[in-house]
Design an enzyme around this catalytic site. Structure first.
Site, PDB file in Angstrom:
ATOM      1  N   LYS A  82      88.656  40.249  44.437  1.00 42.99           N
ATOM      2  CA  LYS A  82      87.222  40.545  44.583  1.00 42.99           C
ATOM      3  C   LYS A  82      86.404  39.285  44.747  1.00 42.99           C
ATOM      4  O   LYS A  82      85.367  39.315  45.400  1.00 42.99           O
ATOM      5  CB  LYS A  82      86.725  41.395  43.409  1.00 42.99           C
ATOM      6  CG  LYS A  82      87.269  42.812  43.469  1.00 42.99           C
ATOM      7  CD  LYS A  82      86.393  43.828  42.807  1.00 42.99           C
ATOM      8  CE  LYS A  82      86.968  45.220  43.058  1.00 42.99           C
ATOM      9  NZ  LYS A  82      86.274  46.284  42.369  1.00 42.99           N
TER      10      LYS A  82
ATOM     11  N   LYS B 248      95.923  48.286  49.123  1.00 39.91           N
ATOM     12  CA  LYS B 248      95.636  49.576  48.496  1.00 39.91           C
ATOM     13  C   LYS B 248      94.419  50.249  49.139  1.00 39.91           C
ATOM     14  O   LYS B 248      93.535  49.565  49.663  1.00 39.91           O
ATOM     15  CB  LYS B 248      95.437  49.414  46.987  1.00 39.91           C
ATOM     16  CG  LYS B 248      94.093  48.898  46.539  1.00 39.91           C
ATOM     17  CD  LYS B 248      93.861  49.215  45.051  1.00 39.91           C
ATOM     18  CE  LYS B 248      92.432  48.851  44.670  1.00 39.91           C
ATOM     19  NZ  LYS B 248      92.001  49.323  43.380  1.00 39.91           N
TER      20      LYS B 248
ATOM     21  N   LYS C  76      87.805  52.507  47.688  1.00 42.95           N
ATOM     22  CA  LYS C  76      86.564  53.179  48.058  1.00 42.95           C
ATOM     23  C   LYS C  76      85.488  52.199  48.505  1.00 42.95           C
ATOM     24  O   LYS C  76      84.512  52.587  49.120  1.00 42.95           O
ATOM     25  CB  LYS C  76      86.049  54.074  46.928  1.00 42.95           C
ATOM     26  CG  LYS C  76      85.746  53.377  45.607  1.00 42.95           C
ATOM     27  CD  LYS C  76      85.085  54.375  44.651  1.00 42.95           C
ATOM     28  CE  LYS C  76      85.804  54.490  43.329  1.00 42.95           C
ATOM     29  NZ  LYS C  76      85.812  53.274  42.523  1.00 42.95           N
TER      30      LYS C  76
HETATM   31  P1  ATP Z   1      86.889  49.687  43.958  1.00 41.30           P
HETATM   32  O1  ATP Z   1      87.409  49.922  45.330  1.00 41.30           O
HETATM   33  O2  ATP Z   1      85.418  49.835  43.832  1.00 41.30           O
HETATM   34  O3  ATP Z   1      87.428  48.458  43.294  1.00 41.30           O
HETATM   35  P2  ATP Z   1      88.858  51.355  42.896  1.00 41.30           P
HETATM   36  O4  ATP Z   1      88.937  52.657  43.597  1.00 41.30           O
HETATM   37  O5  ATP Z   1      89.860  50.336  43.168  1.00 41.30           O
HETATM   38  O6  ATP Z   1      87.397  50.846  43.105  1.00 41.30           O
HETATM   39  P3  ATP Z   1      88.353  52.565  40.259  1.00 41.30           P
HETATM   40  O7  ATP Z   1      87.342  53.470  40.761  1.00 41.30           O
HETATM   41  O8  ATP Z   1      87.918  51.917  39.044  1.00 41.30           O
HETATM   42  O9  ATP Z   1      88.839  51.456  41.314  1.00 41.30           O
HETATM   43  O10 ATP Z   1      89.732  53.319  40.011  1.00 41.30           O
HETATM   44  C1  ATP Z   1      89.844  54.454  39.235  1.00 41.30           C
HETATM   45  C2  ATP Z   1      91.284  54.805  39.105  1.00 41.30           C
HETATM   46  O11 ATP Z   1      91.884  55.026  40.382  1.00 41.30           O
HETATM   47  C3  ATP Z   1      92.109  53.702  38.435  1.00 41.30           C
HETATM   48  O12 ATP Z   1      92.980  54.304  37.511  1.00 41.30           O
HETATM   49  C4  ATP Z   1      92.897  53.103  39.563  1.00 41.30           C
HETATM   50  O13 ATP Z   1      94.135  52.589  39.122  1.00 41.30           O
HETATM   51  C5  ATP Z   1      93.101  54.290  40.488  1.00 41.30           C
HETATM   52  N1  ATP Z   1      93.258  53.846  41.867  1.00 41.30           N
HETATM   53  C6  ATP Z   1      92.369  53.134  42.602  1.00 41.30           C
HETATM   54  N2  ATP Z   1      92.836  52.928  43.846  1.00 41.30           N
HETATM   55  C7  ATP Z   1      94.065  53.505  43.908  1.00 41.30           C
HETATM   56  C8  ATP Z   1      95.054  53.639  44.941  1.00 41.30           C
HETATM   57  N3  ATP Z   1      94.868  53.137  46.144  1.00 41.30           N
HETATM   58  N4  ATP Z   1      96.190  54.302  44.644  1.00 41.30           N
HETATM   59  C9  ATP Z   1      96.383  54.838  43.434  1.00 41.30           C
HETATM   60  N5  ATP Z   1      95.496  54.747  42.424  1.00 41.30           N
HETATM   61  C10 ATP Z   1      94.345  54.102  42.641  1.00 41.30           C
END
Ligand code: ATP
Ligand code: LTN
Length: 337
Positions: free
Chosen positions: A120, A202, A205
């Site tokens: 980040k 990965k 969002k």
């Molecule tokens: P950002 O993109 O804003 O960093 P994020 O989607 O990576 O957000 P969170 O919203 O905090 O992060 O994630 C919530 C949950 O979703 C966490 O348990 C995280 O491990 C899971 N998660 C996030 N992205 C993935 C992915 N690509 N595959 C599986 N699990 C995910």
């Protein structure tokens, strides 16, 4: 919660999601969907991690809307307020207070190793703020306050969970037993859903490229179109193999939503092209999302009701969190007057 219930309590789970955008299929398959299954066996705490969201810049009006939306989405996927405590982090001030107490017991070197910080800070080079760096101490506070045995997350959060364990161990050893040791709980299918455009990364969002992720609010046509455009390879054979990141990712998604094994999927599509396969993945994902979307629309129609629910759950969360916080404060030498 009565004293007896606290003493003879069921095992507990806690997890959170940031309202930093609309949750994706990655969030759903890696985390959210599993939360629903856990609520019958465990005493569950699930929250919208809105304090975490401002580690990257957010527009206030948009953030507020996303807090409502993420909270409503947790209900729409099937979290039941009768079974689980579903709350909003910023309504429970104990999180920031415990985060400070833990921050003073966290080493600079430990935080510097966190890959999410590295990723980040590279992505937001103009805003490498203290909160982004200290984020894992806030996450450790989120977890340790509720004394959970399990933390159901996607594979990307393993490193943060390990830090929470290290901090708990250090605090318990230095000041006396205070925190339960939490275990990350990572599912096999869907633990790391990859980007549809860059399948080595990965799905996220907050990705600028809308085609790289499936938002949980994408309609059927959009879902099908995004899968159609997903990056694959030139072999044109649906099989799971090294170097076929794009197809492997689609096969994992299809397996996670249909329950079919990878071998069954290879067989189902043997002799058929990627076009057919992508359409099948898109249709099954759209089918999974449709009922959630309908429920979400209904819930978002009554903000007053959502606020009432947030207020009620915050009260319960504050009660549980305050007990741990006052114990930690006492251990450190503070007065609880
Ligand atoms: P950002 O993109 O804003 O960093 P994020 O989607 O990576 O957000 P969170 O919203 O905090 O992060 O994630 C919530 C949950 O979703 C966490 O348990 C995280 O491990 C899971 N998660 C996030 N992205 C993935 C992915 N690509 N595959 C599986 N699990 C995910
Ligand atoms: N760091 C997580 C979200 C998060 C979390 C938590 C997860 C904040 N606090 C406590 C589990 C437990 C993320 O960015 N995915």
């Amino acid at each position: 919660m009565s004293e007896t219930v606290m003493n003879e309590r069921k095992k507990r789970a806690l997890s959170m999601i940031q309202p930093s955008g609309i949750p994706t299929l990655g969030n759903y398959l890696g985390a959210l969907r599993n939360w629903v299954d856990l609520q019958d066996e465990l005493d569950c705490f699930f929250a919208v991690a809105d304090l975490h969201a401002i580690t990257v810049r957010q527009e206030p009006a948009k953030l507020r809307q996303q807090i409502y939306q993420t909270f409503a989405l947790l209900l729409a996927i099937g979290l039941d307020p009768e079974k689980s405590l579903v709350f909003v982090q910023s309504q429970v001030p104990a999180h920031t207070e415990l985060a400070w107490l833990l921050a003073c017991n966290t080493q600079f070197g430990e935080l510097s190793r966190m890959t999410q910080f590295k990723d980040k800070s590279a992505k937001h080079a103009d805003n490498i703020n203290l909160g982004l760096f200290a984020y894992p101490t806030l996450m450790a506070a989120d977890i340790l306050l509720y004394q959970p045995e399990y933390v159901p997350v996607g594979a990307d959060q393993k490193q943060h969970c390990e830090l929470a364990r290290d901090l708990a161990t250090r605090f318990n050893n230095t000041y006396g037993n205070t925190f339960v040791m939490p275990d990350p709980y990572i599912m096999k299918t869907g633990a790391r859903v990859r980007s549809l455009q860059e399948p080595t990364k990965k799905m996220s969002k907050s990705d600028e490229n809308q085609n790289s992720f499936i938002s949980m609010l994408d309609d059927k046509d959009t879902v099908i179109r995004k899968f159609k455009r997903a990056v694959t390879d030139s072999e044109a054979c649906v099989r799971y193999a090294e170097g076929k990141d794009g197809i492997n990712n689609l096969m994992e998604i299809y397996s996670a939503v249909t329950g079919k094994s990878l071998a069954d999927i290879e067989q189902e599509f043997s002799g058929r092209g990627y076009g057919d396969f992508k359409l099948a993945v898109g249709e099954s994902v759209a089918e999974t999302l449709a009922p959630i979307q309908a429920k979400l629309t209904e819930l978002m129609g009554d903000k007053a009701q959502l606020e009432a629910m947030m207020k009620e759950s915050a009260g319960h969360a504050q009660y549980v969190a305050a007990r741990t916080l006052s114990k930690a404060r006492k251990r450190l030498g503070y007065l609880n007057l």
